[in-house]
Scaffold this active site. Sequence first.
Site, PDB file in Angstrom:
ATOM      1  CB  CYS A  14      47.420 -16.688  18.295  1.00 36.97           C
ATOM      2  SG  CYS A  14      47.580 -17.195  16.218  1.00 36.97           S
ATOM      3  NE  ARG A  69      43.711 -15.004  22.763  1.00 35.77           N
ATOM      4  CZ  ARG A  69      42.534 -13.943  22.819  1.00 35.77           C
ATOM      5  NH1 ARG A  69      41.770 -14.398  23.597  1.00 35.77           N
ATOM      6  NH2 ARG A  69      42.278 -13.731  21.745  1.00 35.77           N
ATOM      7  CD1 TRP A  81      44.085 -23.035  16.326  1.00 29.89           C
ATOM      8  CD2 TRP A  81      43.149 -21.984  14.948  1.00 29.89           C
ATOM      9  NE1 TRP A  81      43.242 -23.753  15.725  1.00 29.89           N
ATOM     10  CE2 TRP A  81      42.728 -22.369  15.021  1.00 29.89           C
ATOM     11  CE3 TRP A  81      43.248 -20.577  13.793  1.00 29.89           C
ATOM     12  CZ2 TRP A  81      41.748 -22.683  14.035  1.00 29.89           C
ATOM     13  CZ3 TRP A  81      42.622 -20.681  12.952  1.00 29.89           C
ATOM     14  CH2 TRP A  81      41.235 -21.626  12.908  1.00 29.89           C
ATOM     15  CG  ASN A 103      47.336 -13.474  18.128  1.00 32.68           C
ATOM     16  OD1 ASN A 103      48.508 -13.514  17.750  1.00 32.68           O
ATOM     17  ND2 ASN A 103      46.823 -12.746  19.376  1.00 32.68           N
ATOM     18  N   GLY A 104      45.855 -13.304  13.876  1.00 26.33           N
ATOM     19  CA  GLY A 104      45.359 -12.121  12.768  1.00 26.33           C
ATOM     20  C   GLY A 104      45.348 -12.743  11.250  1.00 26.33           C
ATOM     21  CD  GLU A 132      26.912 -25.595  23.664  1.00 24.40           C
ATOM     22  OE1 GLU A 132      26.115 -25.486  22.352  1.00 24.40           O
ATOM     23  OE2 GLU A 132      27.592 -25.627  24.664  1.00 24.40           O
ATOM     24  CE  LYS A 164      30.583 -27.938  24.244  1.00 24.65           C
ATOM     25  NZ  LYS A 164      30.255 -25.959  24.357  1.00 24.65           N
ATOM     26  CD  GLU A 175      33.312 -27.883  21.206  1.00 26.49           C
ATOM     27  OE1 GLU A 175      33.671 -26.665  21.140  1.00 26.49           O
ATOM     28  OE2 GLU A 175      32.088 -27.308  22.542  1.00 26.49           O
ATOM     29  CE  LYS A 207      36.572 -20.161  26.468  1.00 32.48           C
ATOM     30  NZ  LYS A 207      35.519 -21.016  26.413  1.00 32.48           N
TER      31      LYS A 207
HETATM   32  C1  F6R Z   1      31.795 -24.094  21.583  1.00 29.49           C
HETATM   33  C2  F6R Z   1      32.221 -22.323  21.509  1.00 29.49           C
HETATM   34  C3  F6R Z   1      32.141 -22.322  20.527  1.00 29.49           C
HETATM   35  C4  F6R Z   1      31.995 -20.704  20.802  1.00 29.49           C
HETATM   36  C5  F6R Z   1      32.333 -19.702  19.415  1.00 29.49           C
HETATM   37  C6  F6R Z   1      31.449 -18.030  20.033  1.00 29.49           C
HETATM   38  O1  F6R Z   1      32.660 -24.600  22.771  1.00 29.49           O
HETATM   39  O2  F6R Z   1      32.463 -22.251  22.288  1.00 29.49           O
HETATM   40  O3  F6R Z   1      30.873 -22.563  19.613  1.00 29.49           O
HETATM   41  O4  F6R Z   1      30.805 -20.464  21.269  1.00 29.49           O
HETATM   42  O5  F6R Z   1      33.372 -19.434  18.943  1.00 29.49           O
HETATM   43  O6  F6R Z   1      32.136 -17.756  20.966  1.00 29.49           O
HETATM   44  P1  F6R Z   1      32.168 -16.171  21.609  1.00 29.49           P
HETATM   45  O7  F6R Z   1      31.305 -17.242  22.501  1.00 29.49           O
HETATM   46  O8  F6R Z   1      33.296 -15.805  22.409  1.00 29.49           O
HETATM   47  O9  F6R Z   1      31.844 -15.781  20.628  1.00 29.49           O
END
Ligand code: F6R
Length: 612
Positions: free
Chosen positions: A2, A27, A75, A101-102, A485, A489, A492, A607
Amino acid sequence: MCGIVGYIGNRDCLGLIIDGLKRLEYRGYDSAGVAILNEDGEINIFKKKGKVKELESQFDFKKLKGHTGIGHTRWATHGEPNDINAHPQSDMTGNISLVHNGIIENFKTLKRKLENEGYTFTSDTDTEVLANLIQYHFKQKNDFELAVRLALTEVEGTYGLAVMNRSEPDKIIIARMGSPLMFGLGKDEIIVSSDAAAIINITKNVIYLEDGEMAVIKFDGFKIKTIKDEEIYREVMKLDYDLEEIEKSGFDHYMLKEICEQPEAIQNTYRGRINFGNGEVKLGGIESVKDDIINARKIIIIACGTAWHAGLLGEYMLEEYCRIPTEVEYASEFRYRNPIIEKGDVVLVISQSGETADTMAALKEAKRLGAVTVGIVNSVGSSIAREVDAGTYIHAGPEIGVASTKAFTCQLMSLILITLMIGKSKGTISEKELKEITEEIKVLPDKMKEIINKRNDYKFIAEEFKDSRNFLYLGRGFNFPVALEGALKLKEISYIHAEGYPAAEMKHGPIALIDENMPVVFIAPKDKTYDKIISNIEEIKARKGKIITIATQDDNEINNYSDYILRVPKTHPILSPILNSIPLQFLSYYIATARGCNVDQPRNLAKSVTVE
Ligand code: F6R
């Protein structure tokens, strides 16, 4: 999760808030809304399921004038995404408007209490309960700030919130517990946000709230207090990037832009940190704990998702080149399984956003257990960056596309730098190999560019496989995490099911899946794993699977085994995961776009995962 934007100042704020919400949509983007205090002292709320542009198209916004407002892009956590559950949420009288948010964990208990007092609810959200709880206290005390504070002392869970009150229209109150929140100080205006992306076009001077703090924001200033009513003084910080860096610069998607930015981003990760003359690596941010790291009894790497994949490679590198026992843990598992931390253990925390709730909670647990904690973070000034004992920024620049790309390769580069720093100090890496690696790092950005310049070649393969239902990604050694990885990719952003496996492990089960419809991506660099990989390819070929290989430039032998080949330049094995990741990023990007998917904002994802 969010996004929050709030504004109080001398400009009409609706456009500014909408603009900020658009920047925060990465987000969370299942619904959006705004509350604006109009010139008659009324709060007008507009909210809508869907993206911010749907909110815009629905209402005649232009007429709405006001200098104070809050907005939200959601979200969903409690209650399905619909117009009613969208934020802002109001109390039953319409006096209080709140964006949040939360997760309020005890919202059911609070709701029952309020229902007993005659309060009624229209949404399924925990946020509406909080709005009513604030109004409940406001009715008793007739003091907005006190009402927010009293409400928050009853709340269990996490929040980043901004709230307005029609009865005290000169202020916005914000508060934070486990969900990021900051505000920017412009000229005669203050903009609140959960993320710097919504602030940077107005000002670079920002103040971050810490957990357990709230701030009263007024036209002519602000004051910060703890929820326990203690006054706080907080330094103003300077954001270290520009608006252009968070815009698309002519690319169709942020993800494509961010894949293509990697040569420069990687250079930013290592710039000024390697002495190419003697191979020495200096990471200013972790100098204070360098000895703890070099002498670590054990290193534990904690992260989620893509950052966890980087961590897994960190484990391989640290064990091979530094001879330090290393474990990599999912943050969400670490904190709940009574982990063993002993004196001399170092915990490395990897996070792009620096706000991931599970990673933050695991970090706090590691600190509580006495570990020295070190961050590898992208977002400067983020919660994790501030919580660790010491840390190194990866300097990838803002990453907006939900699928992490440049942050991953820059996380790998940071881990390589840490490996070289330890390896040289301990003497576990030879001077000769250190020289080879650092010389290769110098030319790595050019080699990355070579791959990026050939990106149109991937479109053809993407077309071939865009309707596949499953994919397997296989690699060995340093390239096993790359396989994981690559599969993530694809899943998702294209919604095609994909699995990553160590190539030899395939025989122990997944090989049963292979038939002529199964594309299998092999990461097959010309290194010590090559012959074994070729045997694994033969096993798939014998069962008619379609073979796509990521292969070294001058490897002709691979032609005999591959249906499709994606070439990468030769490099040192420790750097090869960085190069090999790029074709996999492009493959998933072009498959997803060929399927018409929204690559920057895939369904159900956000994100920054700031709820557990
Ligand atoms: C996948 C992706 C997520 C993040 C995960 C951790 O493309 O972006 O799997 O890697 O949510 O996020 P951070 O790195 O922000 O702690």
